[in-house]
Design a protein around this motif. Structure first.
Motif, PDB file in Angstrom:
ATOM      1  N   LEU A  87       0.549  -0.742  -0.104  1.00 14.45           N
ATOM      2  CA  LEU A  87      -0.096  -0.033  -0.031  1.00 14.45           C
ATOM      3  C   LEU A  87       0.597   1.220  -0.105  1.00 14.45           C
ATOM      4  O   LEU A  87       0.493   2.197  -0.765  1.00 14.45           O
ATOM      5  N   TRP A  88       2.092   1.124   0.711  1.00 14.73           N
ATOM      6  CA  TRP A  88       2.536   2.515   0.911  1.00 14.73           C
ATOM      7  C   TRP A  88       3.380   2.887  -0.687  1.00 14.73           C
ATOM      8  O   TRP A  88       3.287   3.437  -0.926  1.00 14.73           O
ATOM      9  N   TRP A  89       3.397   1.634  -1.305  1.00 14.22           N
ATOM     10  CA  TRP A  89       4.210   1.150  -2.349  1.00 14.22           C
ATOM     11  C   TRP A  89       3.293   2.133  -3.066  1.00 14.22           C
ATOM     12  O   TRP A  89       3.530   3.311  -4.496  1.00 14.22           O
ATOM     13  N   VAL A  90       2.398   1.630  -3.269  1.00 13.94           N
ATOM     14  CA  VAL A  90       1.131   1.888  -4.502  1.00 13.94           C
ATOM     15  C   VAL A  90       1.019   3.532  -4.548  1.00 13.94           C
ATOM     16  O   VAL A  90       0.862   4.282  -5.149  1.00 13.94           O
ATOM     17  N   ALA A  91       1.072   3.836  -2.881  1.00 14.19           N
ATOM     18  CA  ALA A  91      -0.296   5.174  -2.989  1.00 14.19           C
ATOM     19  C   ALA A  91       0.816   6.720  -3.133  1.00 14.19           C
ATOM     20  O   ALA A  91       1.136   7.174  -3.050  1.00 14.19           O
ATOM     21  N   LEU A  92       2.261   5.665  -3.320  1.00 13.68           N
ATOM     22  CA  LEU A  92       3.572   6.767  -3.952  1.00 13.68           C
ATOM     23  C   LEU A  92       3.566   7.076  -4.909  1.00 13.68           C
ATOM     24  O   LEU A  92       4.123   8.037  -5.847  1.00 13.68           O
ATOM     25  N   SER A  93       4.992   5.462  -5.383  1.00 13.92           N
ATOM     26  CA  SER A  93       4.507   5.256  -6.719  1.00 13.92           C
ATOM     27  C   SER A  93       3.467   5.959  -7.730  1.00 13.92           C
ATOM     28  O   SER A  93       3.737   6.270  -9.344  1.00 13.92           O
ATOM     29  N   ALA A  94       2.479   5.223  -7.422  1.00 14.17           N
ATOM     30  CA  ALA A  94       1.700   5.505  -8.516  1.00 14.17           C
ATOM     31  C   ALA A  94       1.161   7.441  -9.037  1.00 14.17           C
ATOM     32  O   ALA A  94       1.464   7.697  -9.769  1.00 14.17           O
ATOM     33  N   PRO A  95       1.365   8.038  -8.036  1.00 16.78           N
ATOM     34  CA  PRO A  95       0.827   9.240  -7.865  1.00 16.78           C
ATOM     35  C   PRO A  95       2.280  10.132  -8.424  1.00 16.78           C
ATOM     36  O   PRO A  95       2.375  11.358  -9.173  1.00 16.78           O
ATOM     37  N   LEU A  96       3.313  10.101  -8.250  1.00 19.45           N
ATOM     38  CA  LEU A  96       5.245  10.579  -8.409  1.00 19.45           C
ATOM     39  C   LEU A  96       5.314  10.186  -9.503  1.00 19.45           C
ATOM     40  O   LEU A  96       5.877  11.022 -10.085  1.00 19.45           O
ATOM     41  N   GLY A  97       4.662   8.859 -10.406  1.00 23.19           N
ATOM     42  CA  GLY A  97       5.453   8.548 -11.358  1.00 23.19           C
ATOM     43  C   GLY A  97       4.235   9.629 -12.620  1.00 23.19           C
ATOM     44  O   GLY A  97       4.852   9.791 -13.587  1.00 23.19           O
ATOM     45  N   VAL A  98       3.007   9.702 -12.077  1.00 21.52           N
ATOM     46  CA  VAL A  98       2.214  10.664 -12.670  1.00 21.52           C
ATOM     47  C   VAL A  98       3.221  12.431 -13.413  1.00 21.52           C
ATOM     48  O   VAL A  98       3.544  12.729 -13.881  1.00 21.52           O
ATOM     49  N   VAL A  99       3.007  12.460 -11.562  1.00 17.63           N
ATOM     50  CA  VAL A  99       3.761  13.562 -11.195  1.00 17.63           C
ATOM     51  C   VAL A  99       4.750  13.901 -11.983  1.00 17.63           C
ATOM     52  O   VAL A  99       5.093  15.128 -12.892  1.00 17.63           O
ATOM     53  N   ALA A 123       6.652  15.754 -19.479  1.00 22.35           N
ATOM     54  CA  ALA A 123       6.463  16.163 -20.278  1.00 22.35           C
ATOM     55  C   ALA A 123       6.424  18.278 -20.613  1.00 22.35           C
ATOM     56  O   ALA A 123       5.917  18.663 -21.874  1.00 22.35           O
ATOM     57  N   SER A 124       5.432  18.314 -19.287  1.00 19.04           N
ATOM     58  CA  SER A 124       5.971  19.972 -19.899  1.00 19.04           C
ATOM     59  C   SER A 124       6.724  20.723 -19.785  1.00 19.04           C
ATOM     60  O   SER A 124       6.495  21.655 -21.138  1.00 19.04           O
ATOM     61  N   SER A 146       6.473   5.932 -21.163  1.00 18.24           N
ATOM     62  CA  SER A 146       5.922   5.796 -21.958  1.00 18.24           C
ATOM     63  C   SER A 146       4.444   6.705 -21.280  1.00 18.24           C
ATOM     64  O   SER A 146       3.954   7.623 -21.920  1.00 18.24           O
ATOM     65  N   ALA A 147       4.736   6.987 -20.241  1.00 18.20           N
ATOM     66  CA  ALA A 147       3.881   7.889 -19.166  1.00 18.20           C
ATOM     67  C   ALA A 147       3.609   9.394 -20.035  1.00 18.20           C
ATOM     68  O   ALA A 147       2.832   9.820 -20.634  1.00 18.20           O
ATOM     69  N   MET A 148       5.601   9.942 -20.108  1.00 19.01           N
ATOM     70  CA  MET A 148       5.554  11.305 -20.348  1.00 19.01           C
ATOM     71  C   MET A 148       4.953  11.244 -22.119  1.00 19.01           C
ATOM     72  O   MET A 148       4.791  12.466 -22.237  1.00 19.01           O
ATOM     73  N   VAL A 149       5.449  10.479 -23.026  1.00 16.39           N
ATOM     74  CA  VAL A 149       5.071  10.461 -24.098  1.00 16.39           C
ATOM     75  C   VAL A 149       3.565  10.267 -24.234  1.00 16.39           C
ATOM     76  O   VAL A 149       3.046  11.913 -25.237  1.00 16.39           O
ATOM     77  N   SER A 195      -6.438  16.045 -17.576  1.00 22.02           N
ATOM     78  CA  SER A 195      -6.839  15.309 -16.166  1.00 22.02           C
ATOM     79  C   SER A 195      -7.261  13.724 -17.024  1.00 22.02           C
ATOM     80  O   SER A 195      -7.387  12.579 -16.642  1.00 22.02           O
ATOM     81  N   PRO A 196      -7.847  13.927 -18.128  1.00 25.49           N
ATOM     82  CA  PRO A 196      -8.070  12.360 -18.697  1.00 25.49           C
ATOM     83  C   PRO A 196      -7.166  11.779 -18.530  1.00 25.49           C
ATOM     84  O   PRO A 196      -7.258   9.618 -18.846  1.00 25.49           O
ATOM     85  N   VAL A 197      -6.355  11.765 -19.076  1.00 26.28           N
ATOM     86  CA  VAL A 197      -4.488  11.433 -19.320  1.00 26.28           C
ATOM     87  C   VAL A 197      -4.218  10.713 -18.020  1.00 26.28           C
ATOM     88  O   VAL A 197      -3.871   9.739 -17.658  1.00 26.28           O
ATOM     89  N   VAL A 198      -4.351  11.501 -17.450  1.00 26.68           N
ATOM     90  CA  VAL A 198      -4.281  11.906 -15.373  1.00 26.68           C
ATOM     91  C   VAL A 198      -4.633  10.070 -14.829  1.00 26.68           C
ATOM     92  O   VAL A 198      -3.610   8.790 -14.782  1.00 26.68           O
ATOM     93  N   LEU A 199      -6.260  10.182 -15.660  1.00 30.01           N
ATOM     94  CA  LEU A 199      -6.208   9.928 -14.618  1.00 30.01           C
ATOM     95  C   LEU A 199      -6.407   8.352 -15.656  1.00 30.01           C
ATOM     96  O   LEU A 199      -6.064   6.750 -14.536  1.00 30.01           O
ATOM     97  N   PHE A 200      -5.963   8.100 -16.797  1.00 35.52           N
ATOM     98  CA  PHE A 200      -5.446   6.921 -17.456  1.00 35.52           C
ATOM     99  C   PHE A 200      -4.227   6.339 -17.056  1.00 35.52           C
ATOM    100  O   PHE A 200      -3.942   4.768 -16.644  1.00 35.52           O
ATOM    101  N   ASN A 201      -2.985   6.978 -16.267  1.00 33.98           N
ATOM    102  CA  ASN A 201      -1.474   6.758 -15.869  1.00 33.98           C
ATOM    103  C   ASN A 201      -1.864   6.706 -15.069  1.00 33.98           C
ATOM    104  O   ASN A 201      -1.017   6.011 -13.975  1.00 33.98           O
ATOM    105  N   LEU A 202      -2.898   7.111 -14.195  1.00 34.32           N
ATOM    106  CA  LEU A 202      -3.387   6.825 -12.871  1.00 34.32           C
ATOM    107  C   LEU A 202      -3.364   5.241 -13.094  1.00 34.32           C
ATOM    108  O   LEU A 202      -2.854   4.428 -11.824  1.00 34.32           O
ATOM    109  N   VAL A 203      -4.229   4.889 -13.291  1.00 33.11           N
ATOM    110  CA  VAL A 203      -5.499   3.541 -13.279  1.00 33.11           C
ATOM    111  C   VAL A 203      -3.936   2.537 -13.911  1.00 33.11           C
ATOM    112  O   VAL A 203      -3.503   1.828 -12.672  1.00 33.11           O
ATOM    113  N   MET A 204      -3.222   2.871 -14.252  1.00 30.08           N
ATOM    114  CA  MET A 204      -2.193   2.113 -15.074  1.00 30.08           C
ATOM    115  C   MET A 204      -1.456   1.497 -14.268  1.00 30.08           C
ATOM    116  O   MET A 204      -0.650   0.653 -14.006  1.00 30.08           O
ATOM    117  N   GLY A 205      -1.250   3.276 -13.359  1.00 33.44           N
ATOM    118  CA  GLY A 205       0.231   3.402 -12.214  1.00 33.44           C
ATOM    119  C   GLY A 205      -0.937   2.366 -10.703  1.00 33.44           C
ATOM    120  O   GLY A 205       0.538   1.377 -10.482  1.00 33.44           O
TER     121      GLY A 205
END
Lengths: 307, 306
Positions: free
Chosen positions: A85-97, A103-104, A181-184, A221-231
């Motif tokens: 849970l620690w891993w998921v809670a941190l890695s998925a959002p931080l990966g997206v960030v 990308a920005s 990939s998420a960045m692209v 935001s739709p792509v954030v959701l997509f990447n977050l779910v995948m993450g």
């Protein structure tokens, strides 16, 4: 995404319908057969095995809910669940960030964009084994590039992989490094944001930060959701990096759910318990995904939606 | 586009660049400098692991075990790449990875996903969208859930120890690639296939004569990604391919690392390990260098909302 049947269910199928359906089903039959063989059957068999004691050598013995009882009362499972849970809670959002910020940055007016894009993308496609070998050596406590430099400068070294408290953040950093990939995907989305929106915001006197927050972020935001779910889905199954880098150590700090499951199945040959663990994981992943999609209406903006 | 048009566009761009730079105030310039500084720092740190891998491969042991670290190997032992490769049977592991694993799964994925994706993309039939939604939903099923029963089944079939458990399922389509190809097929004008259908062409003819030739870029993406997944795969072989003679590169490299920690190991293990790792990453680097567009477009195709 809306899925509708192409005709009301009550209407009887006409002859052309039936012919078309046969053609369609023949075309998708490889997937349909594979779906039954590699998804439906294993899912069902998994339930059966989770109710047995099975070591591959002797036939399975039915033990009812014994495996589940063991899993729910085990301190080991509590530990790996906490780690995961620690891993998921941190890695998925931080990966997206990480992917979003990269990308920005690439989406601003810069020279040599394709070179920078290639550099930021490349780590995500290198074999995991190679990545693990290199990071392990690079982060080596004595002779790794970073710690050897630190100690040469008279600074204290960082126990990247040998301290139970530092090792998880280290893994998060490695994870953020491989977000190509998420960045692209983000970059493509950013380039699709209509310029007129920025012009309008500019005329309204919005500064760069407000333009980013009120135009860029909602449009992505739709792509954030997509990447977050995948993450999240990938995060719950995180295996290769911790397995190769730390084997779950030090002091079991990186013993994640997938590692524990793997050990039970293939090292301790406890197939029944592994199947029970796997089913619980499945339920958690599905629940998580559904919750994420259900709550996403509040923060995801779909520009193409008319209704 | 003729030469003058190109030239005038070039001029126009340069003019707008000039305007951009001349309009920058002191704050703007500061931001520009900071932006490039940030980009450079990030780029260097992103590449650091690969630089370290490559240079470490060229070092000898005294250069490896030194503080401060040596950033430029001297002398550089270029022969380490060859020596490391032949120190283990990497010729065999390379052939295993490519011939026994990557090529068969690539063929399986391209053929099966193309047919299935066409079935989901073009012909209209009742229940199509429902099945497609089901197909996408399978992406949510964690591999761990199906792993145990599948291992038991493959073991009964006597397939454990071979690549069959990894190859055979590849011939039954894969949700991710089916989705990718379907997205692409739907961009091909429907008039083309409708015209052929009116002329009495079967779906099979439409697929093989019209759709597939037009879909070469997307099929390349699938082939490239699937080949790369197999080349990079560690978990699949870890479970199923447990005989040394069958190992792919990934397992052989990990095994080589394992012996680093044995007591009384031979010297040069770190340089050798880094040399072999570099060579395992090399095909990916080459593929990326020549097909950067394909990579980027392939990922973009799946990421934009469907």
């Amino acid at each position: 995404m809306a899925f509708t049947l192409s005709r009301p269910r009550s209407a009887p199928l006409t002859r052309t319908d039936r012919r078309e359906m046969t053609v369609g089903l023949i075309l998708v039959s490889p997937w349909l057969l594979g779906f039954i063989l590699w998804t439906v059957y294993p899912l069902a068999a998994s339930i059966y095995y989770s109710l047995t004691r099975y070591d591959l050598l002797t036939p399975p013995v039915f033990i009812g809910l014994g495996n589940y009882r063991e899993v729910f009362t085990s301190v080991d499972v509590a530990l790996v669940a906490k780690n995961t849970l620690w891993w998921v809670a941190l890695s998925a959002p931080l990966g997206v960030v990480s992917a979003f910020l990269m990308a920005s940055l690439l989406n601003t007016r810069i020279m040599g964009r394709s070179v920078f894009r290639a550099i930021f993308f490349f780590p995500s496609i290198v074999p995991a084994v190679v990545t693990a070998m290199v990071w392990q050596f690079l982060l080596n406590a004595q002779y790794g590039a970073i710690n050897a430099t630190l100690s040469a400068l008279g600074l204290s070294t960082i126990p990247f992989l040998s301290s139970p408290t530092v090792v998880k953040p280290t893994l998060v950093l490695i994870h953020m490094w491989a977000q190509g990939s998420a960045m692209v995907i983000f970059l493509a989305t950013l380039q699709d944001v209509p310029k007129s929106l920025y012009d309008a915001a500019m005329i309204d006197g919005a500064n760069a930060f407000r333009r980013f927050w009120h135009v860029t972020v909602p449009m992505c935001s739709p792509v954030v959701l997509f990447n977050l779910v995948m993450g999240f889905i990938a995060g719950f199954q995180y295996f290769t990096m911790p397995w190769l880098l730390t084997q779950g150590g030090p002091n079991r700090a990186t013993e994640f759910y997938a590692l524990y499951l793997y050990r039970n199945a293939f090292l301790f040959l406890r197939m029944g318990k592994a199947a029970a663990l796997a089913w619980l994981l499945f339920i958690v992943v599905v629940t998580f995904t559904v919750i994420l999609f259900r709550t996403s209406g509040r923060w995801v903006y779909y520009s193409g939606e008319a209704d | 586009m003729n030469a003058t048009a190109k030239a005038s566009m070039g001029l126009k761009r340069r003019a707008s660049d000039d305007r951009y730079w001349s309009r920058l105030g002191p704050v703007g310039w500061l931001f520009e400098v900071l932006k490039y500084a940030l980009l450079l720092v990030l780029a260097v740190s992103y590449m650091l692991p690969f630089y370290w891998m490559f240079t470490s491969a060229l070092k000898d042991d005294p250069q490896v075990f030194t503080v401060p670290p040596r950033w430029i190997p001297s002398p550089a032992h270029w022969n380490h790449f060859y020596d490391a490769w032949v120190s283990q049977d990497f010729n065999l592991y390379f052939v295993n990875t490519v011939v026994k694993y990557a090529v068969p799964v690539t063929i399986g994925a391209v053929v099966s996903c193309a047919i299935v994706a066409y079935g989901f993309a073009r012909p209209r039939w009742p229940g199509r969208n429902l099945l497609f939604a089901l197909c996408l939903a399978t992406m949510m099923v964690p591999g761990q859930v199906t792993m145990v029963p599948l291992f038991i089944t493959f073991r009964k079939l006597g397939w454990v120890g071979t690549y069959l458990p990894l190859i055979v399922p590849a011939f039954f389509g894969d949700a991710y690639f089916i989705f990718l190809l379907r997205q692409f097929f739907r961009t091909i004008p429907a008039e083309l296939s409708d015209a052929a259908r009116i002329d009495g062409a079967s779906e099979w003819v439409i697929l093989s004569r019209i759709i597939l030739p037009l879909a070469k870029p997307a099929l390349t993406v699938v082939a490239l990604f699937r080949f790369m997944n197999a080349w990079n795969d560690y978990f699949g072989p870890l479970i199923y391919v447990n005989k040394k003679a069958q190992w792919p590169m990934a397992l052989a490299i990990e095994n080589m690392r394992g012996r680093l920690y044995e007591v009384g190991t031979k010297p040069l293990h770190y340089p050798y390990l880094m040399a072999v790792s570099a060579m395992a990453a090399l095909p990916i680097l080459i593929a990326f260098f020549f097909a950067q567009r394909t990579f980027i477009e392939g990922i973009t195709l799946t990421g934009i909302k469907g």
